[in-house]
Design a protein around this motif. Structure first.
Motif, mmCIF file in Angstrom:
data_model
loop_
_atom_site.group_PDB
_atom_site.id
_atom_site.type_symbol
_atom_site.label_atom_id
_atom_site.label_comp_id
_atom_site.label_asym_id
_atom_site.label_seq_id
_atom_site.Cartn_x
_atom_site.Cartn_y
_atom_site.Cartn_z
ATOM 1 N N ARG A 29 1.227 -0.444 0.156
ATOM 2 C CA ARG A 29 -0.189 0.426 0.052
ATOM 3 C C ARG A 29 0.859 0.968 0.533
ATOM 4 N NH1 ARG A 29 -5.699 -0.568 0.735
ATOM 5 N NH2 ARG A 29 -6.172 -2.870 1.144
ATOM 6 N N ALA A 30 2.189 1.119 1.059
ATOM 7 C CA ALA A 30 2.100 2.422 1.001
ATOM 8 C C ALA A 30 3.507 2.535 -0.707
ATOM 9 C CB ALA A 30 3.790 2.311 2.366
ATOM 10 N N LEU A 31 4.008 2.025 -0.791
ATOM 11 C CA LEU A 31 4.214 2.168 -2.289
ATOM 12 C C LEU A 31 3.656 1.713 -3.186
ATOM 13 C CD1 LEU A 31 7.210 -1.063 -2.245
ATOM 14 C CD2 LEU A 31 7.660 0.647 -3.432
ATOM 15 N N TYR A 32 2.756 1.743 -3.461
ATOM 16 C CA TYR A 32 1.244 2.152 -4.493
ATOM 17 C C TYR A 32 1.086 3.884 -3.953
ATOM 18 C CZ TYR A 32 -1.778 2.061 -7.769
ATOM 19 O OH TYR A 32 -3.128 2.031 -8.939
ATOM 20 N N ASP A 33 1.097 4.066 -2.923
ATOM 21 C CA ASP A 33 0.325 5.635 -2.334
ATOM 22 C C ASP A 33 2.055 6.538 -3.179
ATOM 23 O OD1 ASP A 33 -2.087 5.031 -0.805
ATOM 24 O OD2 ASP A 33 -0.766 4.602 0.765
ATOM 25 N N LEU A 34 3.156 5.840 -2.685
ATOM 26 C CA LEU A 34 4.238 6.590 -3.650
ATOM 27 C C LEU A 34 3.643 6.851 -4.754
ATOM 28 C CD1 LEU A 34 6.900 7.309 -2.542
ATOM 29 C CD2 LEU A 34 7.806 5.591 -2.479
ATOM 30 N N GLN A 35 3.491 5.788 -5.217
ATOM 31 C CA GLN A 35 3.798 5.595 -6.867
ATOM 32 C C GLN A 35 2.792 6.462 -6.834
ATOM 33 O OE1 GLN A 35 5.254 3.233 -9.996
ATOM 34 N NE2 GLN A 35 4.903 5.522 -10.116
ATOM 35 N N LEU A 36 1.517 6.914 -6.451
ATOM 36 C CA LEU A 36 0.298 7.665 -6.703
ATOM 37 C C LEU A 36 1.147 9.425 -7.265
ATOM 38 C CD1 LEU A 36 -2.646 5.671 -5.558
ATOM 39 C CD2 LEU A 36 -1.434 5.996 -8.085
ATOM 40 N N ILE A 37 1.914 9.192 -5.535
ATOM 41 C CA ILE A 37 2.391 10.157 -5.120
ATOM 42 C C ILE A 37 3.488 11.338 -6.596
ATOM 43 C CG2 ILE A 37 3.549 12.216 -4.163
ATOM 44 C CD1 ILE A 37 2.502 10.052 -1.675
ATOM 45 N N ASP A 38 4.445 10.510 -6.877
ATOM 46 C CA ASP A 38 5.529 10.417 -8.551
ATOM 47 C C ASP A 38 4.960 11.111 -9.507
ATOM 48 O OD1 ASP A 38 6.979 10.742 -5.923
ATOM 49 O OD2 ASP A 38 8.411 8.416 -6.274
ATOM 50 N N GLU A 80 3.256 14.343 -13.925
ATOM 51 C CA GLU A 80 1.627 14.839 -14.632
ATOM 52 C C GLU A 80 2.202 16.483 -13.951
ATOM 53 O OE1 GLU A 80 -1.956 13.504 -12.882
ATOM 54 O OE2 GLU A 80 -1.573 11.455 -13.569
ATOM 55 N N ILE A 81 2.425 17.194 -13.521
ATOM 56 C CA ILE A 81 2.307 18.786 -13.315
ATOM 57 C C ILE A 81 3.734 18.948 -13.950
ATOM 58 C CG2 ILE A 81 3.022 20.643 -11.577
ATOM 59 C CD1 ILE A 81 1.772 19.055 -9.556
ATOM 60 N N ARG A 82 4.957 17.650 -13.561
ATOM 61 C CA ARG A 82 6.180 18.758 -14.838
ATOM 62 C C ARG A 82 5.744 18.194 -16.281
ATOM 63 N NH1 ARG A 82 10.193 16.051 -10.806
ATOM 64 N NH2 ARG A 82 10.382 17.537 -8.626
ATOM 65 N N ASN A 83 4.641 17.185 -17.250
ATOM 66 C CA ASN A 83 4.534 17.132 -17.633
ATOM 67 C C ASN A 83 3.689 17.955 -18.993
ATOM 68 O OD1 ASN A 83 5.633 14.624 -18.475
ATOM 69 N ND2 ASN A 83 4.317 13.101 -18.279
ATOM 70 N N VAL A 84 3.198 18.872 -18.257
ATOM 71 C CA VAL A 84 2.283 19.907 -18.302
ATOM 72 C C VAL A 84 3.487 21.065 -18.585
ATOM 73 C CG1 VAL A 84 0.731 22.348 -17.184
ATOM 74 C CG2 VAL A 84 -0.019 19.652 -16.982
ATOM 75 N N ARG A 85 4.176 21.344 -17.892
ATOM 76 C CA ARG A 85 5.567 22.679 -17.646
ATOM 77 C C ARG A 85 5.910 22.176 -19.698
ATOM 78 N NH1 ARG A 85 6.059 22.794 -12.334
ATOM 79 N NH2 ARG A 85 8.424 21.946 -12.955
ATOM 80 N N GLY A 86 5.846 20.700 -19.772
ATOM 81 C CA GLY A 86 7.136 20.174 -20.567
ATOM 82 C C GLY A 86 8.447 20.750 -21.208
ATOM 83 N N GLU A 87 8.407 21.330 -21.966
ATOM 84 C CA GLU A 87 9.668 21.588 -22.873
ATOM 85 C C GLU A 87 9.879 23.352 -22.626
ATOM 86 O OE1 GLU A 87 12.494 20.097 -23.906
ATOM 87 O OE2 GLU A 87 11.222 18.272 -22.950
ATOM 88 N N LYS A 133 8.798 2.508 -18.409
ATOM 89 C CA LYS A 133 7.913 3.414 -19.530
ATOM 90 C C LYS A 133 6.947 4.080 -18.012
ATOM 91 C CE LYS A 133 4.569 4.123 -23.206
ATOM 92 N NZ LYS A 133 3.998 3.414 -24.342
ATOM 93 N N ASN A 134 6.758 5.774 -17.942
ATOM 94 C CA ASN A 134 6.742 6.459 -18.006
ATOM 95 C C ASN A 134 6.793 6.927 -16.164
ATOM 96 O OD1 ASN A 134 5.000 7.242 -20.396
ATOM 97 N ND2 ASN A 134 3.627 5.273 -19.702
ATOM 98 N N GLY A 135 7.241 6.120 -15.935
ATOM 99 C CA GLY A 135 8.476 5.774 -14.672
ATOM 100 C C GLY A 135 6.972 4.929 -13.204
#
Length: 259
Positions: free
Chosen positions: A14-23, A28-35, A195-197
């Motif tokens: 559960r902790a690992l999956y939560d960590l994955q969801l946070i990361d 996603e936020i960084r992808n919005v900024r993109g290049e 892929k996709n982290g």
């Protein structure tokens, strides 16, 4: 340092999956900024380069103008010498002195011709440089306008996401501290290599999330039992059962909405 409380495999999953969801949310936020940040940086470099070029061109024009001034002075000096030699010719004692002065006059006349030719060439250079300056100013103006627009765009995105990103990174660190170090290291290593982290994924339609390779039924049963950490033999991802994934997704969405 206080020893960490012994946790069950299910709690670790559960902790690992939560960590994955946070990361993944940070991704996603960084992808919005993109290049965009790199684009802004490149544009800023271009603007600086054009400004440097303009300064050099202006300095070149000043240098050529100085050269024109020097040639004009040379012409005036040559004219003065011609006048001086012409006066001296009136008082010569013999033809040799007269011829010598004539050669001096001729030399000064050639100096004047050469200087006038140089001035003409310098003026042509200035006209050419002025055209380049005009073109460079137009390009600079366009690039500055583009940079201003892109900076505004980036600042808008940062204003919307920066606070949330900082909170999420803080949460990611908190969750990492709740998981034993070897699992965090394994999780980070998988994230770098897939892929996709996505290092922790649920089973979807009998296959590893994001993969087309079917998970054998017996392995699916073991994953659902949550008694040991199981990885996908093809991608190396850590696998969780759909029910656990849904529960944690719902729980984490509530946390995200409060950030």
């Amino acid at each position: 340092m206080a020893k960490k409380k012994e946790t069950t495999v299910e709690e670790k999953l559960r902790a690992l999956y939560d960590l994955q969801l946070i990361d993944s949310r940070v991704d996603e936020i960084r992808n919005v900024r993109g290049e965009l940040p790199l684009e802004v940086e490149d544009l800023a470099d271009e603007v600086l380069g054009l400004k440097t070029r303009l300064d050099k061109l202006k300095t070149d024009v000043e240098t050529v103008n100085f050269e024109i001034g020097a040639k004009k002075n040379l012409i005036e000096e040559a004219k003065a010498l011609i006048k001086k030699y012409a006066e001296q010719q009136k008082n010569v004692r013999n033809s040799r002195e007269f011829n010598s002065l004539s050669k001096e006059v001729e030399f000064q006349e050639l100096e004047i011709q050469l200087a006038e030719k140089n001035i003409k060439e310098f003026k042509a250079q200035i006209e050419q440089k002025k055209q380049v300056i005009s073109d460079t100013k137009e390009r600079l103006s366009a690039k500055e306008a583009h940079l201003k627009h892109k900076k505004s765009e980036l600042n808008e995105i940062l204003a919307e996401t920066e606070k949330e990103e900082k909170e999420l990174i803080k949460k990611s660190e908190e969750f990492q501290n709740q998981i034993e170090e070897r699992l965090v290291k394994a999780y980070k290593k998988i994230r770098l290599n897939v892929k996709n982290g996505l290092a922790v994924v649920p089973i979807e339609r009998g296959a590893s999330g994001g993969s087309f390779f079917t998970i054998p039924p017996q392995v699916q049963v073991e994953i659902a039992a949550r008694k040991k950490i199981i990885t996908d033999e093809h991608s190396g991802r850590i696998l969780v059962d759909p029910a656990l994934a849904d529960e944690e997704m719902e729980r984490m969405q509530k946390m995200f909405s409060k950030l």
